[in-house]
Design a protein around this motif. Structure first.
Motif, PDB file in Angstrom:
ATOM      1  N   ASP A   1       0.401   4.257   0.651  1.00 21.73           N
ATOM      2  CA  ASP A   1       0.112   5.402   1.680  1.00 21.73           C
ATOM      3  C   ASP A   1       0.635   4.898   3.007  1.00 21.73           C
ATOM      4  OD1 ASP A   1      -1.513   6.753  -0.027  1.00 21.73           O
ATOM      5  OD2 ASP A   1      -3.207   5.772   0.602  1.00 21.73           O
TER       6      ASP A   1
ATOM      7  N   LYS B   1      -0.685  -5.176   1.565  1.00 17.79           N
ATOM      8  CA  LYS B   1      -2.006  -5.171   1.660  1.00 17.79           C
ATOM      9  C   LYS B   1      -2.502  -6.370   2.432  1.00 17.79           C
ATOM     10  CE  LYS B   1      -4.728  -3.562  -2.088  1.00 17.79           C
ATOM     11  NZ  LYS B   1      -5.339  -3.546  -3.432  1.00 17.79           N
TER      12      LYS B   1
ATOM     13  N   ASP C   1      -4.640  -8.505  -7.855  1.00 16.93           N
ATOM     14  CA  ASP C   1      -3.403  -8.534  -6.893  1.00 16.93           C
ATOM     15  C   ASP C   1      -2.807  -9.978  -6.636  1.00 16.93           C
ATOM     16  OD1 ASP C   1      -3.821  -5.805  -6.388  1.00 16.93           O
ATOM     17  OD2 ASP C   1      -5.511  -6.097  -4.936  1.00 16.93           O
TER      18      ASP C   1
ATOM     19  N   ASP D   1       0.651  -1.269  -0.114  1.00 17.68           N
ATOM     20  CA  ASP D   1       0.116   0.089   0.083  1.00 17.68           C
ATOM     21  C   ASP D   1       0.830   1.338   0.005  1.00 17.68           C
ATOM     22  OD1 ASP D   1      -1.888   1.932   0.309  1.00 17.68           O
ATOM     23  OD2 ASP D   1      -2.496   1.140   2.159  1.00 17.68           O
TER      24      ASP D   1
END
Length: 146
Positions: free
Chosen positions: A63, A68, A77, A61
């Motif tokens: 951020d 994940k 994914d 991720d």
């Protein structure tokens, strides 16, 4: 001279094929001698292998900088994982949606099964949360026979 070279090549090829089939038979005998792991044993092995798979293949991720969560992944994914890695992830997480002894035929099918399982779980938890909210709002429903 050409006939001798051809004969030598044919002999070498035959010996290589014989060596390969002997090696394959040896592997089959070794596999037959080792008992098949039970599901708890497979899960224990999978839990040991999971951190390496997560570090190598799970998307990060941007951020948070963390990998994940499996529940938040899509089929895309999960695409980089091999079928064996997908089954290992299922076993390590205790998911019963994929049978490791008779898995779906392709890794895309395995990934779709996993994502479908999490979608069903999300829907069930959403319905259960709604029912709990309704119970808190309306009070418990009494099943009174008239």
């Amino acid at each position: 001279a050409v006939a001798g070279a051809h004969l030598a090549a044919c002999t070498a090829q035959r010996e290589a094929a014989l060596g390969a089939s002997e090696h394959q038979n040896k592997q089959l005998r070794a596999a037959a001698a080792v008992p098949e792991l039970s599901r708890p044993q497979m899960a224990a092995k999978a839990r040991k292998d999971l951190p390496a798979i997560e570090l190598a293949k799970f998307p990060v991720d941007p951020d948070t900088g963390r990998t994940k969560e499996l529940e938040d992944m899509t089929v895309a994914d999960l695409a980089p994982l091999t079928a064996a890695e997908l089954i290992t992830v299922c076993l390590a997480h205790g998911l019963m949606c994929v049978d490791p002894k008779r898995p779906p035929p392709t890794r895309a099918d395995i990934a779709a099964t996993m994502v479908g399982f999490f979608d069903d779980e999300r829907e069930r938890s959403r319905v259960q949360a709604r029912e709990e909210r309704m119970t808190r709002r309306d009070g418990p429903k009494l099943n009174v026979l008239g």
